[in-house]
Design an enzyme around this catalytic site. Structure first.
Site, short mmCIF file in Angstrom:
data_model
loop_
_atom_site.label_atom_id
_atom_site.label_comp_id
_atom_site.label_asym_id
_atom_site.label_seq_id
_atom_site.Cartn_x
_atom_site.Cartn_y
_atom_site.Cartn_z
N ARG A 108 -1.07 -11.32 89.72
CA ARG A 108 0.37 -11.20 89.56
C ARG A 108 0.95 -9.96 90.26
NH1 ARG A 108 3.42 -13.96 89.20
NH2 ARG A 108 4.84 -13.16 87.62
N TYR A 116 9.82 -4.85 91.60
CA TYR A 116 10.11 -3.43 91.38
C TYR A 116 10.69 -2.79 92.64
CZ TYR A 116 8.37 -3.00 86.66
OH TYR A 116 8.23 -3.11 85.30
N SER A 123 10.40 1.62 87.46
CA SER A 123 11.22 1.51 86.25
C SER A 123 11.78 2.87 85.86
CB SER A 123 10.37 0.96 85.10
OG SER A 123 11.08 1.04 83.88
N HIS A 223 22.32 -0.13 62.53
CA HIS A 223 22.80 1.24 62.38
C HIS A 223 24.22 1.35 62.95
CE1 HIS A 223 23.25 5.57 63.08
NE2 HIS A 223 22.40 5.71 62.08
N ASP A 376 20.70 10.84 64.12
CA ASP A 376 21.10 10.47 62.76
C ASP A 376 20.03 9.65 62.06
OD1 ASP A 376 23.36 10.29 60.70
OD2 ASP A 376 22.89 8.17 61.04
N CYS A 399 0.44 -14.46 58.92
CA CYS A 399 -0.14 -13.47 59.84
C CYS A 399 -1.60 -13.81 60.15
CB CYS A 399 -0.05 -12.07 59.23
SG CYS A 399 -0.75 -10.77 60.27
#
Length: 416
Positions: A108, A116, A123, A223, A376, A399
């Site tokens: 790959r 990229y 990145s 949040h 915060d 799981c």
């Protein structure tokens, strides 16, 4: 082996890219020169220096480990990044994974390297995480002097600095408290779960107990300051649409998809992403039509849907040709925003479909309000004396990963 390779090749084709700016311009409005300049800037930002030491070289008391998958800063790092990704059994399970994973990664690499290159050569997620961490600890030292000095650490799963390397640095620094702070607002076993498992495995493999007291912020999908950041970025981008079209713009909240096999085990990710979307739209007063869509599906097996690209095509066929993409599960730019959303969808697909306007809301990146949100969250967490969220103590009903139970026990047994 041949059958296994064919199977893995199908399951893992094209888009399994994890890595973290700008909003996209309306279709066909960005020149080639502008695109090249943006790519160069992204490359320069990606090759940012390592995080600075604590100001004044004061011994840190509280460490905040910022957890993420990470992304290669250069094209040369792509193969190692992919190899670690394909070897992570918390993320995926493959036949003879120790052999098949490296094989797929090598195969790959050339294609992913080219992607990229298209976004500037690497990145920018490490650079953005560093900036966010710097802003966070500066605010934390003011908000919580009794737990100061605070120091942030970056722990990536698939590129340096690896989670294990960050833990070693934290141990050397002699911290009193350590907070494992996921940078994914919405919890999934394959992202936050994998990073938390890496912390447990580190101590289990070295055969010693931590010298610092650990706790974790394992999710934060609603949040208030996170919601405000998303709402602000959406409003800013809506202003770029023609005034007469603004109210009819369809907001597509795009999140990384998950296989239904994972969802059906009880992974809470879809519900938590949905909670974020609802809070954002509530903040916006439900001003526009919207949908939650899912990107980066891999292979023929069922995944969460509708897929982002299919949703764009379907809306266009139905005459809805003004679209705003919002990366709702990513807080920093990376390959899935800069390439998949900005190039594959906002340029190539938009041209094929005949969209009038498509834009992408800017990621949270260097928004000062987002650094305030991070500070915060940590401040409230330290005050609460909680080891983890109540949700983390509950395993997925179906799981199949025994390490998850050990990880939960590791955090819930900490004596704060």
């Amino acid at each position: 082996m041949a059958a296994a390779l064919r199977s893995a090749g199908v399951l893992l084709r094209d888009r399994l890219l994890y890595g973290g700016s700008r909003a996209c311009q309306p279709r066909r409005c960005q020149s080639g020169a502008a695109t090249a300049a943006a790519a160069t800037e992204t490359a320069q930002r990606a090759r940012s220096p390592k995080p600075q030491a604590q100001p004044g070289n004061r011994k840190p008391r509280t460490g905040i480990l910022m957890l993420n998958m990470g992304g290669p800063e250069t094209v040369e790092e792509v193969q190692d990044f992919l190899q670690r990704l394909f070897l992570d059994q918390d993320l995926m399970t493959l036949p003879v994974q120790d052999k098949l994973g490296p094989f797929i990664a090598k195969r790959r690499t050339p294609k992913i390297q080219e992607q990229y290159r298209r976004i500037g050569g690497g990145s920018p997620i490490k650079m953005w995480t560093s900036k966010q961490g710097e802003g966070m600890v500066k605010l934390l030292d003011e908000l919580s002097p009794h737990t100061a000095p605070h120091k942030y650490y970056i722990g990536f799963r698939y590129v340096h600095p690896l989670t294990e390397e960050a833990i070693e640095e934290m141990e050397r620094d002699g911290l009193e408290r350590a907070v494992a702070f996921t940078q994914y607002p919405q919890y999934s076993c394959s992202t936050t779960g994998s990073s938390l498992n890496a912390i447990y495995r580190y101590y289990n493999e070295v055969g010693r107990k931590p010298t610092m007291k650990w706790s974790t912020i394992d999710r934060w999908p609603t949040h208030p300051l996170l919601i405000q950041c998303f709402a602000d970025h959406i409003l800013k981008e809506l202003d770029h649409f023609p005034p007469e079209k603004r109210r009819e713009v369809v907001i597509l909240f795009s999140a990384h998809s998950l296989p239904m096999s994972v969802v059906n085990r009880g992974d809470p990710y879809p519900q938590e992403v949905g909670a974020t979307v609802q809070r954002v739209m509530d903040k916006l007063g439900y001003s526009n039509p919207y949908r939650l869509v899912w990107q980066s599906k891999v292979g023929p097996m069922p995944w969460l849907g509708p897929q982002t690209d299919e949703a764009i095509k379907g809306l266009c066929k139905r005459g809805r040709k003004n679209i705003l993409l919002v990366p709702i599960a990513f807080t920093s730019d990376h390959i899935e925003t800069l390439y998949e959303l900005d190039i594959e969808y906002s340029q190539v697909l938009a041209s094929e479909c005949g969209l009038e306007n498509i834009r992408r809301a800017e990621s949270l990146n260097g928004n000062p309000l987002f650094s305030k949100a991070l500070a915060d969250l940590v401040h409230s967490h330290l005050q609460s004396k909680e080891r983890c969220s109540t949700q983390l103590t509950l395993s997925c009903p179906l799981c199949v990963n025994p390490t998850c139970r050990e990880t939960k026990s590791f955090f819930t047994s900490q004596q704060l």
